[in-house]
Motif scaffolding. Structure first.
Motif, PDB file in Angstrom:
ATOM      1  N   THR A  94       1.886  13.380   4.164  1.00 46.25           N
ATOM      2  CA  THR A  94       0.809  12.427   3.026  1.00 46.25           C
ATOM      3  C   THR A  94       0.352  10.931   3.769  1.00 46.25           C
ATOM      4  N   VAL A  95       0.731  10.285   5.035  1.00 46.43           N
ATOM      5  CA  VAL A  95       0.683   9.548   5.629  1.00 46.43           C
ATOM      6  C   VAL A  95      -0.560   9.522   6.478  1.00 46.43           C
ATOM      7  N   ILE A  96      -0.888  10.888   6.583  1.00 39.74           N
ATOM      8  CA  ILE A  96      -2.025  10.865   7.226  1.00 39.74           C
ATOM      9  C   ILE A  96      -3.559  11.229   6.064  1.00 39.74           C
ATOM     10  N   SER A  97      -2.648  11.987   5.073  1.00 38.89           N
ATOM     11  CA  SER A  97      -4.205  12.110   4.203  1.00 38.89           C
ATOM     12  C   SER A  97      -4.150  10.644   3.614  1.00 38.89           C
ATOM     13  N   ASP A  98      -3.355   8.958   3.594  1.00 42.62           N
ATOM     14  CA  ASP A  98      -3.828   7.828   3.191  1.00 42.62           C
ATOM     15  C   ASP A  98      -4.919   7.537   4.166  1.00 42.62           C
TER      16      ASP A  98
END
Length: 121
Positions: A94-98
């Motif tokens: 999720t962090v990487i997607s953000d």
């Protein structure tokens, strides 16, 4: 261009130092040191990979393969450390997607978001 690369390396370093990554690394190390957990996770990931490869080749997995994958998933979910590892992988994803959304924002501003362009020409 090197300034952009420098920023990318800074971002990589910040990601590596992040709490999300550090927790993932600790859980990963814990699984790697537990032979049973490692084998369970490896088996699960191999089943996942085989199913993904079939789907990418346009093949439909058999009922037996789907059932086997579900059983593998249930088994790894019951292992406390593997379950935590998978949850942490999801948080880091999720962090990487953000981050990806933030990084590609200039392109979206330039070209527009694909959904916004539907039906427009």
């Amino acid at each position: 261009m090197s300034n952009i690369h420098d920023k990318a390396y800074e971002l990589s370093s910040a990601l590596r130092d992040s709490e999300e990554f550090q927790q993932l690394k600790e859980l990963h190390d814990e699984v790697e040191q537990d032979e049973v957990a490692k084998r369970m996770l490896d088996n699960f990931r191999n089943v996942q990979l085989e199913l993904q490869q079939k789907q990418m080749q346009g093949e439909q997995p058999s009922e037996e393969e789907i059932t086997q994958a579900q059983k593998q998933f249930e088994m790894v979910q019951q292992h406390e450390v593997i379950s935590k590892l998978m949850q942490q992988e999801q948080q880091l994803s999720t962090v990487i997607s953000d981050l990806n959304k933030i990084i590609t924002e200039p392109l979206e501003e330039l070209y527009g978001v694909p959904e916004e362009n539907n039906g427009q020409q």
